[in-house]
Design an enzyme around this catalytic site. Structure first.
Site, short mmCIF file in Angstrom:
data_model
loop_
_atom_site.label_atom_id
_atom_site.label_comp_id
_atom_site.label_asym_id
_atom_site.label_seq_id
_atom_site.Cartn_x
_atom_site.Cartn_y
_atom_site.Cartn_z
N GLU A 72 0.83 -1.20 0.00
CA GLU A 72 0.00 0.00 0.00
C GLU A 72 0.87 1.25 0.00
OE1 GLU A 72 -4.10 -1.25 2.37
OE2 GLU A 72 -2.70 0.16 3.29
N CYS A 73 0.63 2.13 -0.95
CA CYS A 73 1.23 3.46 -1.00
C CYS A 73 2.76 3.39 -0.94
CB CYS A 73 0.66 4.34 0.10
SG CYS A 73 0.86 6.12 -0.21
#
Length: 496
Positions: A376-377
């Site tokens: 994520e990210c």
């Protein structure tokens, strides 16, 4: 199985008219001051923010937890609160933005006021009193009367210049009928540096963060009526819901479709399986039948963004969770079957991450084996070929760079491709918060499709890899953790 019963948890919500009023200083300082008095304090944060809970954890010695009515749904706010508050004497909930600010275009949803109502908790309003005197009464009156279902039990005046300034503010507030529970003077003693995404996380400035929390505690202890605040917290009524429990929610969630598919790509070429084929030996059959697959979770200063419930769900789903630090560890933990790389600040540590070539190579080989990887990210950036010109893991044929534009907001998403996390068509709510750009923004098999703020596809699904900018809260969809762990049990690659 957890059943509903009345639970009494003294609790306060710390709110403000706007960001920058001093919520974090007051909430963190109050948590630390109460903990110093011997109370077990449960720390909570309204909204998706990962950074403030780190300071809350430092102040209380307990895990900081988020209460987000958008990511998890209003129905989970009370259960998640009770889960975090187990065994505690008092709970302090730091609000987000202004008290009535929530998800854009969604009314009160996910606002501090909304969460306060869901918890039936009294609110303490922190007001930046600089550059005003009697006008503070009109401001407070407006916040007190705007929504009668929100009980504002008192005000803490922040950034007060002098005794005379305090006197004028108190005189004005007498007509508002709201007690003043504290007065904090202007001070430079609290050092909480910020950068492009808010406060610098605790993990990056541990010693300085300890000093900052101690300074906040001293401010609140000296400037606030702690006994009145505790009494207000104790005026909250009992809650009648059941506490959230990872094992219980997994037991009642639908099982993942099995066998898990090949996750959006042809099976890896055996010539590129760095860990070799794993024959069906008696040991492996026993492992598949019930042994715990090991899941490595990235941590350290570069990867500090994670919700505690994710690890709890992975553990309840049968995994053994092992942390590692990509800045320091040159190899993945032994015997892992899955990898989770959450959010953080790889852009700040790009040079150091790039310099750790042995780990970058190990992660690339692990991903190539078809093993499940959830990123994520920050994890997305780390899996790219490069970040700001620095070589990264090269798992994704994409390049990342810093940008002046802030991408921020809640997202409604639907899984576009089958992956190690979700079946195509699975709906999730998430949050984006970054100042970087990945080019291209999506692979041949995107991770998510979104409609707001514009229609687009985003992220990458490649073999076992699911990589995206979108931060999600797995408590809203526990099957995500179960599916990931089942994929770890059935995949062939293993780091040795």
């Amino acid at each position: 199985m957890v059943t509903s019963s009345s639970v009494f948890v003294p609790r306060l919500v710390i709110a403000a008219p706007s960001s920058g009023s001093g919520k974090t200083t007051v909430a963190t300082g109050l948590m630390a001051a109460l903990a110093a008095r011997g109370l077990a304090v449960s720390p909570h944060k309204v909204g998706p923010d990962y950074i403030d809970p780190g300071y809350h954890a430092l102040a209380t010695g307990r895990v900081g937890r988020n209460l987000d009515a958008y990511l998890c749904g209003p129905e989970l706010v009370e259960p998640l609160f009770l889960h975090g508050a187990r065994g505690c004497d008092i709970a302090v909930v730091e609000g987000v933005m202004g008290m009535f600010d929530g998800a854009a275009g969604q009314g009160e949803l996910a606002s501090t006021a909304h969460v306060a109502k869901l918890l039936r908790a009294p609110v303490v309003l922190v007001v930046d009193a600089s550059s005003q005197s009697r006008s503070v009464a009109a401001l407070v009156h407006g916040f007190v009367s705007w929504d009668p279902q929100v009980r504002v039990g008192g005000v803490i005046l922040n950034k007060v210049a002098s005794d005379r300034h305090e006197e004028l503010l108190r005189e004005g507030l007498e007509s508002a009928g709201v007690p003043v529970l504290g007065v904090l003077r202007r001070t430079a003693g609290v050092d909480t540096p910020s950068r492009h995404l808010g406060l610098v996380p605790v993990a990056e400035r541990r010693a300085a963060a300890v000093d900052a929390v101690a300074a906040m505690a001293a401010q609140v202890r000296d400037g606030c009526d702690l006994q009145a605040l505790v009494s207000l917290a104790r005026s909250a009524g009992a809650l009648s819901g059941a506490a959230w429990d990872a094992a219980d929610v997994l037991a009642s969630s639908p099982p993942p479709p099995l066998p898990v598919p090949s996750l959006g790509a042809a099976p890896p070429d055996p010539r590129h399986r760095p860990f070799g084929p794993r024959p069906q030996t008696p040991d492996r059959l026993e492992e598949a039948a019930g042994a715990k697959p090991v899941v490595a979770v990235a941590g350290g200063p570069a990867f500090t963004f994670s919700y505690a419930e994710h690890t709890e769900l992975l553990t309840a789903a049968g995994a053994e969770v092992v942390p590692f630090d990509p800045l320091r560890d040159e190899q993945l933990p032994d015997g892992i079957r899955g990898l989770v790389i959450g959010g953080g600040f790889p852009e700040v540590y790009a040079a150091e991450l790039s310099a750790n070539e042995p780990l970058r190579k190990a992660i690339g080989e692990f991903a190539l084996s078809g093993a499940p990887v959830a990123a994520e990210c920050a994890g997305l950036l780390y899996l790219c070929r490069e970040l700001d010109g620095q070589p990264m893991c090269g798992v994704l044929d994409a390049r990342a760079r810093m940008s002046e534009r802030l991408t921020l907001g809640y997202r409604d998403a639907v899984a576009v491709s089958d992956s190690s996390l979700a079946v195509a068509g699975t709906r999730m709510r998430g949050h984006e918060f970054h100042r970087t750009v990945v080019e291209p923004g999506a692979g041949d098999l995107p991770a998510w499709g979104m409609r707001v703020p514009e229609k687009r596809v985003e992220g990458f699904v490649r073999r076992g890899v699911h990589a995206s900018y979108l931060h999600t809260h797995w408590a809203a969809e526990p099957g995500v953790a179960r599916r990931f762990v089942e994929r770890c049990r059935t995949q062939d690659g293993v780091a040795r």
